[in-house]
Design an enzyme around this catalytic site. Sequence first.
Site, PDB file in Angstrom:
ATOM      1  N   LYS A  38       1.069  -1.318  -0.276  1.00 57.82           N
ATOM      2  CA  LYS A  38      -0.330  -0.281   0.086  1.00 57.82           C
ATOM      3  C   LYS A  38       0.509   0.957   0.074  1.00 57.82           C
ATOM      4  O   LYS A  38       0.369   2.499  -0.561  1.00 57.82           O
ATOM      5  CB  LYS A  38      -0.777   0.113   1.548  1.00 57.82           C
ATOM      6  N   GLU A  53      -2.722   7.107   8.478  1.00 56.42           N
ATOM      7  CA  GLU A  53      -3.975   7.990   7.382  1.00 56.42           C
ATOM      8  C   GLU A  53      -4.812   8.332   8.330  1.00 56.42           C
ATOM      9  O   GLU A  53      -5.457   8.162   8.835  1.00 56.42           O
ATOM     10  CB  GLU A  53      -4.302   7.254   6.054  1.00 56.42           C
ATOM     11  N   HIS A  78     -14.168  -3.649   9.046  1.00 53.72           N
ATOM     12  CA  HIS A  78     -13.792  -2.829   7.649  1.00 53.72           C
ATOM     13  C   HIS A  78     -13.790  -3.932   6.668  1.00 53.72           C
ATOM     14  O   HIS A  78     -12.872  -4.272   5.189  1.00 53.72           O
ATOM     15  CB  HIS A  78     -12.160  -2.533   7.670  1.00 53.72           C
ATOM     16  N   ARG A 121      -6.609  -8.749  -8.439  1.00 57.13           N
ATOM     17  CA  ARG A 121      -6.922  -9.947  -8.674  1.00 57.13           C
ATOM     18  C   ARG A 121      -8.365  -9.716  -8.516  1.00 57.13           C
ATOM     19  O   ARG A 121      -9.094  -8.640  -9.103  1.00 57.13           O
ATOM     20  CB  ARG A 121      -6.829 -10.638  -7.377  1.00 57.13           C
TER      21      ARG A 121
END
Length: 670
Positions: A116, A200, A235, A292
Amino acid sequence: MFTKILIANRGEIACRVAATARRMGIRTVAVYSEADANAKHVAVCDEAVLIGPAPAKESYLCGDKIIAVALATGAQAIHPGYGFLSENADFADACANAGLVFIGPPASAMRAMGSKSAAKSLMEKANVPLVPGYHGEDQDADFLHAQADQIGYPVLLKASAGGGGKGMRVIENSTDFKAALASCKREAISSFGDDKVLAEKYLSRPRHIEIQVFADTLGNCIYLFERDCSVQRRHQKVLEEAPAPGMPPERRAAMGEAAVAAAKAVGYVGAGTVEFIANQDGSFYFMEMNTRLQVEHPVTEMITGTDLVEWQLRVAFGEPLPKTQGQLTIHGHAIEARIYAENPEKGFLPSIGTLRHLRSPTAVAFELGGAPLPAGVRIDSGVREGDAISPFYDPMIAKLIVWGADRREALARMAQALADYQIVGLASNIAFLKRLVEGAAFSNADLDTGLIERHHATLFPARQAAPDTALALAAVALLTQEAAASQGSGPWGDALGWRLNSTLGRSLSFADEFVLGLDARAYAVRIAYQPDGWRFNGQRLRLSARDGQELHVKLGERTVHGTVHRDGEQFHVFTGGAHYTLQYNDPMAHAGEAEAEGGRLTAPMPGKVVAVLVGKGQDVKKGEPLVIMEAMKMEHTIAAPHDGLVEDVLYAVGDQVADGAPLLAFKAAA
């Protein structure tokens, strides 16, 4: 085209890939662990090979074993599905070195997007908007803490190599940072073998919108529109739909073009998803790219009339994309619900057990003006009745996908399909999904990633008493079974107990066990036998018709329909779109004793102890974390139910514990 492929996965995605391969005339090879010897994906493939014990790291994550099987069986390519090795660049390289085609993107693209942090740096250079945060390599705890303080709380910590909600924590204040970081890193190393994290700014009321992209080896790249995946718990996605409600054409084009640019920047090939987090004002930020096929790909197939697995196979073989961007249009609306073996009322804890009874909604196809439309109801599943949900893998039972001419029709079809779903043997999220779909927020497309938390009161209402219709159906099922067992004749048995010139009466005792297992309501049903039926608590009760477990009864002036499945002394009654579990002749007085005041706190499921936070003789406060367990790749914290004293700690870090095992002895404060 390939003549034989190996599917390096299990469950519903393995079955999904096998179905398309069979339609295309391609033979399939399944691999399976010892726990999956009788699994559905083993049965639906042309060949199947055992590759190891139940733990994934000893079977489905063993790339060398899988490649050896592919070579031994003559497979020309490997489809990785999603999860497991699907985003493992080293495995993709190993396939190529062995002369096998990896049905997925190049290893270089996976490496570019697999981290990420690296992906966000790449997107920053490409002028794709990013959420404020830290995506660097410095993983010192104090440094990360300082970065979080600078970003401003709430802060979102995410595993750099992760996905699916694993290794993710929302931190509300600076005081909680260190503990959350440690937990996040433990889960990240367990799930991905990499404990790097990024930090973040956590946006309030964001939407999660993702773009399906597809690229071939000839330089063509397109987007197949968007999916809204905002409804999440822990999440992880719960409901997905396409197209995203309220998406203006210009924003759709902007997001689609940004996604294509991101894919081209890394030389992407195959199916991929570029995920964005979007504010309510329409602004959006790059979040990550999944290299994917996604779990939720069916909703895209439903609105575009495509088979994305077929596209994967054709592109991997070197063929061009079947359609250009201009040939793609959106037709109707599709919604997907993930049917999980889990208990929403217990924090969505996974449920372990056997599917003793499984009835799925019937797949339905529709036509409009003679033109075939997508199936109105589609089920993608990797299990059958009698299969077990084990602690080793994801507890998904099926994906329920519906299509409608518009969102309103799709919502109605989803509500009906959920009402028709029947599962006995373990907890499921079906009732929760039905409340979610029928709730005002989702129905009105008032979407954001905090929807479930914001509407907790309506999504988790107080448990209601079983209605007399459910009790009547259970009583009829019991009485007719007794009659059939006693007399062995008649289509559904006679009214056993009827007496000439007298009335035989009896009392049936049921208990409606609450979901939490902490309380139960007892029901005394008074039955009086009559020549053509019974009196049920004073009302006339008669069996009108029966087809297996399907009952049609007349209760007073009401006609009641339902299904009753008996599992030992439990009667599972499905009626009116609801599921009632009634225990016959058992008040369940001791339910929940193991975790009542004082006593021993127990494991909510099979798993491994990853942290013991207290010691013998320690005083603790209510809500204080005591033990952390890991099960099904998720961490679960066992907290003190009251102020009290830890009398003994019964397990150590690394120990495997069974469901219900006492973890420590605890004495509540006086």
